[in-house]
Design a protein around this motif. Sequence first.
Motif, short mmCIF file in Angstrom:
data_model
loop_
_atom_site.label_atom_id
_atom_site.label_comp_id
_atom_site.label_asym_id
_atom_site.label_seq_id
_atom_site.Cartn_x
_atom_site.Cartn_y
_atom_site.Cartn_z
N GLU A 1 0.80 -1.23 0.00
CA GLU A 1 0.00 0.00 0.00
C GLU A 1 0.83 1.28 0.00
O GLU A 1 1.71 1.48 0.84
CB GLU A 1 -0.93 0.00 1.21
CG GLU A 1 -1.94 1.13 1.21
CD GLU A 1 -3.20 0.76 1.93
OE1 GLU A 1 -4.07 0.12 1.30
OE2 GLU A 1 -3.32 1.10 3.12
N LYS B 1 0.78 4.64 1.01
CA LYS B 1 -0.03 5.29 2.06
C LYS B 1 0.82 6.30 2.80
O LYS B 1 1.80 5.93 3.45
CB LYS B 1 -0.46 4.16 3.01
CG LYS B 1 -1.33 4.51 4.18
CD LYS B 1 -1.53 3.22 5.01
CE LYS B 1 -2.67 3.30 5.98
NZ LYS B 1 -2.83 2.04 6.75
N LYS C 1 -7.76 2.78 -3.46
CA LYS C 1 -8.18 2.62 -2.07
C LYS C 1 -8.99 3.86 -1.69
O LYS C 1 -8.45 4.88 -1.33
CB LYS C 1 -6.93 2.45 -1.21
CG LYS C 1 -7.19 1.93 0.17
CD LYS C 1 -7.90 0.62 0.15
CE LYS C 1 -7.46 -0.42 1.12
NZ LYS C 1 -6.64 -0.06 2.21
N PHE D 1 -13.10 5.33 -0.22
CA PHE D 1 -14.36 5.03 0.44
C PHE D 1 -15.47 5.25 -0.60
O PHE D 1 -15.90 6.37 -0.84
CB PHE D 1 -14.56 5.93 1.66
CG PHE D 1 -13.54 5.65 2.73
CD1 PHE D 1 -13.79 4.74 3.75
CD2 PHE D 1 -12.28 6.26 2.68
CE1 PHE D 1 -12.84 4.45 4.71
CE2 PHE D 1 -11.31 5.98 3.64
CZ PHE D 1 -11.60 5.07 4.65
N GLU E 1 -14.54 -5.66 1.25
CA GLU E 1 -13.93 -5.74 2.58
C GLU E 1 -14.95 -5.98 3.68
O GLU E 1 -15.99 -5.34 3.73
CB GLU E 1 -13.20 -4.41 2.85
CG GLU E 1 -12.54 -4.35 4.21
CD GLU E 1 -11.73 -3.09 4.39
OE1 GLU E 1 -10.78 -2.88 3.62
OE2 GLU E 1 -12.05 -2.30 5.30
N ASN F 1 -10.53 -7.21 7.04
CA ASN F 1 -9.76 -6.15 7.69
C ASN F 1 -9.57 -6.49 9.17
O ASN F 1 -10.55 -6.67 9.90
CB ASN F 1 -10.47 -4.79 7.53
CG ASN F 1 -9.50 -3.63 7.77
OD1 ASN F 1 -8.36 -3.85 8.22
ND2 ASN F 1 -9.93 -2.42 7.47
N ARG G 1 -8.37 -4.43 11.15
CA ARG G 1 -8.59 -3.18 11.89
C ARG G 1 -10.08 -2.86 11.88
O ARG G 1 -10.72 -2.86 10.83
CB ARG G 1 -7.82 -2.03 11.24
CG ARG G 1 -7.99 -0.68 11.96
CD ARG G 1 -7.14 0.44 11.38
NE ARG G 1 -5.73 0.23 11.64
CZ ARG G 1 -4.83 -0.05 10.69
NH1 ARG G 1 -5.18 -0.12 9.42
NH2 ARG G 1 -3.56 -0.23 11.01
N SER H 1 -4.26 -5.40 7.07
CA SER H 1 -3.90 -4.55 8.22
C SER H 1 -3.17 -5.27 9.35
O SER H 1 -3.48 -6.43 9.68
CB SER H 1 -5.13 -3.87 8.83
OG SER H 1 -5.89 -3.19 7.86
N GLY H 2 -2.24 -4.53 9.93
CA GLY H 2 -1.57 -4.99 11.15
C GLY H 2 -0.57 -6.11 10.94
O GLY H 2 -0.24 -6.82 11.89
N GLY I 1 0.46 -1.98 4.56
CA GLY I 1 0.85 -0.58 4.38
C GLY I 1 1.95 -0.19 5.34
O GLY I 1 3.14 -0.21 5.01
N GLU I 2 1.53 0.10 6.56
CA GLU I 2 2.42 0.70 7.56
C GLU I 2 3.79 0.05 7.67
O GLU I 2 4.81 0.73 7.62
CB GLU I 2 1.72 0.68 8.92
CG GLU I 2 2.57 1.31 10.01
CD GLU I 2 1.88 1.34 11.37
OE1 GLU I 2 0.67 1.12 11.43
OE2 GLU I 2 2.60 1.58 12.36
O1 IGP Z 1 -1.16 -0.05 7.26
P1 IGP Z 1 -1.66 -1.43 7.53
O2 IGP Z 1 -2.00 -1.68 8.97
O3 IGP Z 1 -0.73 -2.48 6.97
O4 IGP Z 1 -3.06 -1.58 6.73
C1 IGP Z 1 -3.12 -1.52 5.33
C2 IGP Z 1 -4.60 -1.57 4.88
O5 IGP Z 1 -5.13 -2.80 5.26
C3 IGP Z 1 -5.40 -0.43 5.49
O6 IGP Z 1 -4.84 0.76 5.06
C4 IGP Z 1 -6.88 -0.47 5.12
C5 IGP Z 1 -7.66 -1.57 5.03
N1 IGP Z 1 -8.92 -1.23 4.69
C6 IGP Z 1 -9.00 0.08 4.55
C7 IGP Z 1 -10.07 0.90 4.19
C8 IGP Z 1 -9.86 2.24 4.08
C9 IGP Z 1 -8.62 2.81 4.36
C10 IGP Z 1 -7.54 2.01 4.73
C11 IGP Z 1 -7.72 0.64 4.82
#
Ligand code: IGP
Length: 390
Positions: A174, A176, A237, A239, A286, A308, A310, A345-346, A367-368
């Motif tokens: 990602e 980001k 990416k 919304f 997602e 996700n 998160r 994520s994570g 991403g992170e």
């Molecule tokens: O930075 P991370 O923890 O690796 O996560 C990446 C990605 O999954 C995360 O940016 C994300 C997953 N779904 C989303 C929806 C909107 C914005 C961001 C996201």
Amino acid sequence: MEGLVSMKSSASSHPAAIGSLPRRPTFSIRRSQVTLPRVKRFSAAAASIRAQQASSAAREEPEIVLKAKEWEVGMLQNELAESQGIRIRRQPPTGPPLHYVGPFEFRIQNEGNTPRNILEEIVWHKDNEVHQLKQWKPIYTLKKAMEDALPTRDFVGALREANRRTGLPGLIAEVKKASPSRGVLRENFDPVEVAQSYEKGGAACLSVLTDAKYFQGSFENLEAIRKAGVKCPLLCKEFIVDAWQIYYARTKGADAILLIAAILPDLDIKYMIKICKVLGLAALVEVHDEREMDRVIGIEGVELIGINNRNLETFEVDISNTKKLLEGERGKLIREKGIIVVGESGLFTPEHIAYVQEAGVGAVLVGESLVKQSDPGQAISGLFGRDISS
Ligand SMILES: O=P(O)(O)OC[C@@H](O)[C@@H](O)c1c[nH]c2ccccc12
């Protein structure tokens, strides 16, 4: 029914309608009316009382009527979403009309005007943003840009191929710059440089944040990466709350888009997937919990499901969520349908990658842990425990 659905509703943006769309009316009713029969009966009754109240106010001033109607349909949309377990509420772009009076007056003033969490805030902001963008570039003006857009690449195929080649989950890396939960992740952020570095490091696909307000991303970044000749297919990416954004993403070089089940009712997801098929885009749908997963598994045409880790309402991250949602019957159904699951994520270490792979994912979205490193492409070897670039 046709007459009720204006150009603002997703149903009217169907590709078949492109080119033959009438000029945008000066008013519009929000969201798809085709969903109305599915709203529970009590909601329909409540809505009709509200509609009557609105229209008595309306008799006085036609403009108020239109605004009131727009708000009514927004409310109906929320009730429909609620019936599918969606907690995120949608807000008409201008909010309820100032003159609106009725039994919901208190609710509006005390609760309805304040987003309940960050995801709701983002979605409300996005609704307003898209409303403005659509005035600037009505959908029929995107037709030409779509014809001129570079051809789409096979996002799902690239993930499968990487999985086959490395025996590890295919990587969606990602691009980001920042996030609401972590702040700025990379100073002196150069999106094209990061993208090229990821590609060199062995990423199968890239994800490019395009939301400006909360993630400091942009469609210019997406376009620049595509135009720089990066071969990895690109996920926009964003919304997505309106079909217009899908067409726009296509004009900016996206090969895939994200659909978030926490904010989109089933009918919107189905309809948007159809649009993606027509445009040659992949859709990553997602989910975050069991209920969303069950809804999405039941939707025909879903090829990619992202889990996700998160929670977008609280920012809490828990990678065991991927495992939880793939256990038992759900995992079995997903395998039978040949759906690729993306662990999102994570993810920071080779142990994390092994854990989600064991749980059943065919791809990961990271991403992170990569973008924070001075050489993001090099960081891929660290994340996977070995060089996956060749
Ligand atoms: O930075 P991370 O923890 O690796 O996560 C990446 C990605 O999954 C995360 O940016 C994300 C997953 N779904 C989303 C929806 C909107 C914005 C961001 C996201």
